[in-house]
Write an enzyme that holds these catalytic residues in place. Structure first.
Site, mmCIF file in Angstrom:
data_model
loop_
_atom_site.group_PDB
_atom_site.id
_atom_site.type_symbol
_atom_site.label_atom_id
_atom_site.label_comp_id
_atom_site.label_asym_id
_atom_site.label_seq_id
_atom_site.Cartn_x
_atom_site.Cartn_y
_atom_site.Cartn_z
ATOM 1 N N TYR A 7 0.845 -1.198 0.000
ATOM 2 C CA TYR A 7 0.000 0.000 0.000
ATOM 3 C C TYR A 7 0.879 1.247 0.000
ATOM 4 O O TYR A 7 0.593 2.225 -0.694
ATOM 5 C CB TYR A 7 -0.925 0.004 1.221
ATOM 6 N N ASN A 30 -12.249 -1.751 -4.813
ATOM 7 C CA ASN A 30 -12.075 -2.169 -6.204
ATOM 8 C C ASN A 30 -13.288 -2.993 -6.643
ATOM 9 O O ASN A 30 -13.554 -4.047 -6.079
ATOM 10 C CB ASN A 30 -10.791 -3.001 -6.327
ATOM 11 N N CYS A 87 -6.244 -6.458 -7.023
ATOM 12 C CA CYS A 87 -6.023 -5.924 -5.679
ATOM 13 C C CYS A 87 -5.457 -6.987 -4.740
ATOM 14 O O CYS A 87 -4.905 -6.656 -3.697
ATOM 15 C CB CYS A 87 -7.295 -5.295 -5.129
ATOM 16 N N HIS A 88 -5.572 -8.263 -5.119
ATOM 17 C CA HIS A 88 -5.001 -9.325 -4.287
ATOM 18 C C HIS A 88 -3.467 -9.280 -4.297
ATOM 19 O O HIS A 88 -2.836 -9.896 -3.448
ATOM 20 C CB HIS A 88 -5.496 -10.703 -4.764
ATOM 21 N N GLU A 148 -0.607 -17.589 -8.536
ATOM 22 C CA GLU A 148 0.442 -16.826 -9.221
ATOM 23 C C GLU A 148 1.835 -17.134 -8.666
ATOM 24 O O GLU A 148 2.800 -16.449 -8.998
ATOM 25 C CB GLU A 148 0.138 -15.336 -9.114
#
Length: 163
Positions: A99, A122, A130-131, A157
Site C-alpha cells: 500500500y 475495487n 487488488c489481491h 500466481e
C-alpha cells in the site's frame, strides 16, 4: 442498463456485471461492497460476448495461466480511486506492491491507509488485481472477499513473499 452472469470459480461463485460492452464489476458472492457500484437492477444474460471472453479469461487464470485481458474494463469510482485502480492494473502477474509503494507513486504525502480504502473498494476483482497488494513489510492484509481467497489467488500466481 447492466447485465449480469455468474461464474463458478474454484474459490466460489462470482457475479460478473457489464454495461453490454465493458466489464463494470466482478465480485465474489458475500464479499464486502458487493455490487456497490451498480445502480439499479441487472438483467441476467449469459450470452453476451464480453461475458464469454471474461469467463474464458477466468478459466485460463484459475488454470495457472497468465491470460491477457482482451476486453475493456470500466470500474466506476472517484478520480482518486481510478488512479489507484490504474496502478493495481499495472502490477505484473506474480508480483506484488505494498500500500505504501502505491501511495508513493501517487504523491510523497499520500497515506497508505487512503490507498487501502481505494484498494478495498475495487469493483473488478482479480481482473484489477487488488489481491497483489500487501501491507508494510510484505504482511498479508485484508481482502474484501476474505483473506482465504487472497491467499489462494497469490498461490495461483506462485507468490509466496508475504508473511
Amino acid at each position: 442498463m447492466y447485465y449480469s452472469t455468474n461464474y463458478e470459480s474454484p474459490l466460489g461463485e462470482m457475479l460478473i456485471v457489464s454495461d453490454g460492452e465493458t466489464i463494470c464489476g466482478v465480485w465474489f458472492y458475500g464479499q464486502k461492497h458487493f455490487k456497490s457500484t451498480v445502480v439499479g437492477k441487472t438483467i441476467q444474460d449469459d450470452d453476451l460476448t464480453i461475458f464469454k471472453k471474461a469467463k474464458q479469461w477466468f478459466e485460463d487464470y484459475f488454470n495457472g495461466k497468465n491470460p491477457q485481458i482482451n476486453f475493456q474494463l470500466k470500474p466506476e469510482g472517484s478520480k482518486f480511486r481510478q488512479k489507484v485502480w490504474k496502478i493495481l492494473s499495472e502490477i505484473p502477474y506474480g508480483e506484488t506492491l505494498t500500500y505504501g509503494e502505491i501511495a508513493s507513486q501517487i504523491s510523497p504525502n499520500m497515506s497508505a491507509q487512503a490507498v487501502g480504502g481505494a484498494v478495498g473498494r475495487n469493483p473488478i476483482s482479480i481482473l484489477i488485481p487488488c489481491h497483489r497488494v500487501l501491507g508494510s513489510d510484505r504482511k498479508l492484509t485484508g481482502y474484501a472477499a476474505g483473506l482465504d481467497k487472497k491467499i489462494e489467488l497469490l498461490k495461483i500466481e506462485n507468490i509466496t513473499a508475504y508473511r
